[in-house]
Design a protein around this motif. Sequence first.
Motif, mmCIF file in Angstrom:
data_model
loop_
_atom_site.group_PDB
_atom_site.id
_atom_site.type_symbol
_atom_site.label_atom_id
_atom_site.label_comp_id
_atom_site.label_asym_id
_atom_site.label_seq_id
_atom_site.Cartn_x
_atom_site.Cartn_y
_atom_site.Cartn_z
ATOM 1 N N GLU A 1 14.543 -2.406 1.462
ATOM 2 C CA GLU A 1 13.664 -1.786 0.567
ATOM 3 C C GLU A 1 14.140 -0.556 -0.131
ATOM 4 O O GLU A 1 15.007 0.097 0.140
ATOM 5 C CB GLU A 1 12.600 -1.091 1.729
ATOM 6 C CG GLU A 1 11.315 -0.540 1.113
ATOM 7 C CD GLU A 1 10.407 -0.159 2.280
ATOM 8 O OE1 GLU A 1 9.735 0.637 1.958
ATOM 9 O OE2 GLU A 1 10.144 -0.942 3.052
ATOM 10 N N ARG B 1 13.858 2.131 -4.064
ATOM 11 C CA ARG B 1 13.038 2.608 -5.133
ATOM 12 C C ARG B 1 13.834 2.990 -6.048
ATOM 13 O O ARG B 1 15.032 3.245 -6.091
ATOM 14 C CB ARG B 1 12.594 4.065 -4.322
ATOM 15 C CG ARG B 1 11.877 4.951 -5.407
ATOM 16 C CD ARG B 1 11.387 6.287 -4.993
ATOM 17 N NE ARG B 1 12.587 6.999 -4.018
ATOM 18 C CZ ARG B 1 13.402 7.802 -4.664
ATOM 19 N NH1 ARG B 1 13.461 7.874 -6.093
ATOM 20 N NH2 ARG B 1 14.364 8.288 -3.922
ATOM 21 N N THR C 1 4.076 2.693 -9.018
ATOM 22 C CA THR C 1 3.669 4.003 -8.735
ATOM 23 C C THR C 1 2.450 4.530 -9.447
ATOM 24 O O THR C 1 2.293 3.924 -10.691
ATOM 25 C CB THR C 1 4.822 4.997 -8.515
ATOM 26 O OG1 THR C 1 5.603 4.690 -9.847
ATOM 27 C CG2 THR C 1 5.699 4.535 -7.394
ATOM 28 N N THR D 1 8.863 1.173 -6.242
ATOM 29 C CA THR D 1 9.466 0.711 -5.070
ATOM 30 C C THR D 1 9.570 -0.725 -5.230
ATOM 31 O O THR D 1 8.457 -1.290 -5.500
ATOM 32 C CB THR D 1 8.806 1.615 -3.775
ATOM 33 O OG1 THR D 1 7.556 1.056 -3.790
ATOM 34 C CG2 THR D 1 9.034 2.915 -3.970
#
Length: 178
Positions: free
Chosen positions: A68, A70, A178, A127
Motif C-alpha cells: 500500500e 501514497r 484524493t 494512494t
Amino acid sequence: MRRLALVCCGLLSFVAACATGGGDGAAPGAAPGNTPADTNVGTGFVDVADLTDPPIPHHFTAPPKALEGRLALRANGCVTVVVDGVERMPLWPAGSEVVQESITPNRYAVTLPGGTRLVVSEATADTFTARGIVDDNPDPFEVEAGLPTKISTFLAFCGVTAAPVAFPDAATFTVRKT
C-alpha cells in the motif's frame, strides 16, 4: 580520467533533461520502447525496463507482494512513493509515463500502461495498492564499478536514501483518488 569525463557528461545531460522536462524520444540509457513519443515528456522517471538496458542483475529478486502506498512529491520534482511509512523511489511498470501537468501548483501525473492514472501535487496525493518488490540488494545500480546507469543517476539526483521499490505489473494497481 576519460571515464570520469563520460560520467560527469552523462550526469549533467540527465540533470538538464530532468530540469527542463525536455526529452528527445530516445533518452540515453532508456530501454527501447519505454520512452514516450511525446517530446514534452522528460526522462525524469525510471521504470522496470531500465533494469535490462544495461542489464542490472541481482536487484529486486524477491517475489512481488501486495503493498500500500501514497505518492509524494519532492521539491526537485521527483515523484516518489511512501510505502509502510518509508519514502522510496519507484520503478514504474514498463511503458509508464510521468508528466508534469502544471507548475503552479506543482502537479504530476503517472500514467500506467492500460490508462490507470495517479496524481500528486503540493497539496494532494493519490494512494494505491499494487504488487511490488522493495529492492533487497544494497549494491549500487552499476554494470561496472564507478560507471552509473540511468537508475543510479536518477536515484542520486532525487536523493531518496531508502531502497527503491519496483512495480512490474500495471494491472495490479488499484488507485484511491484524493
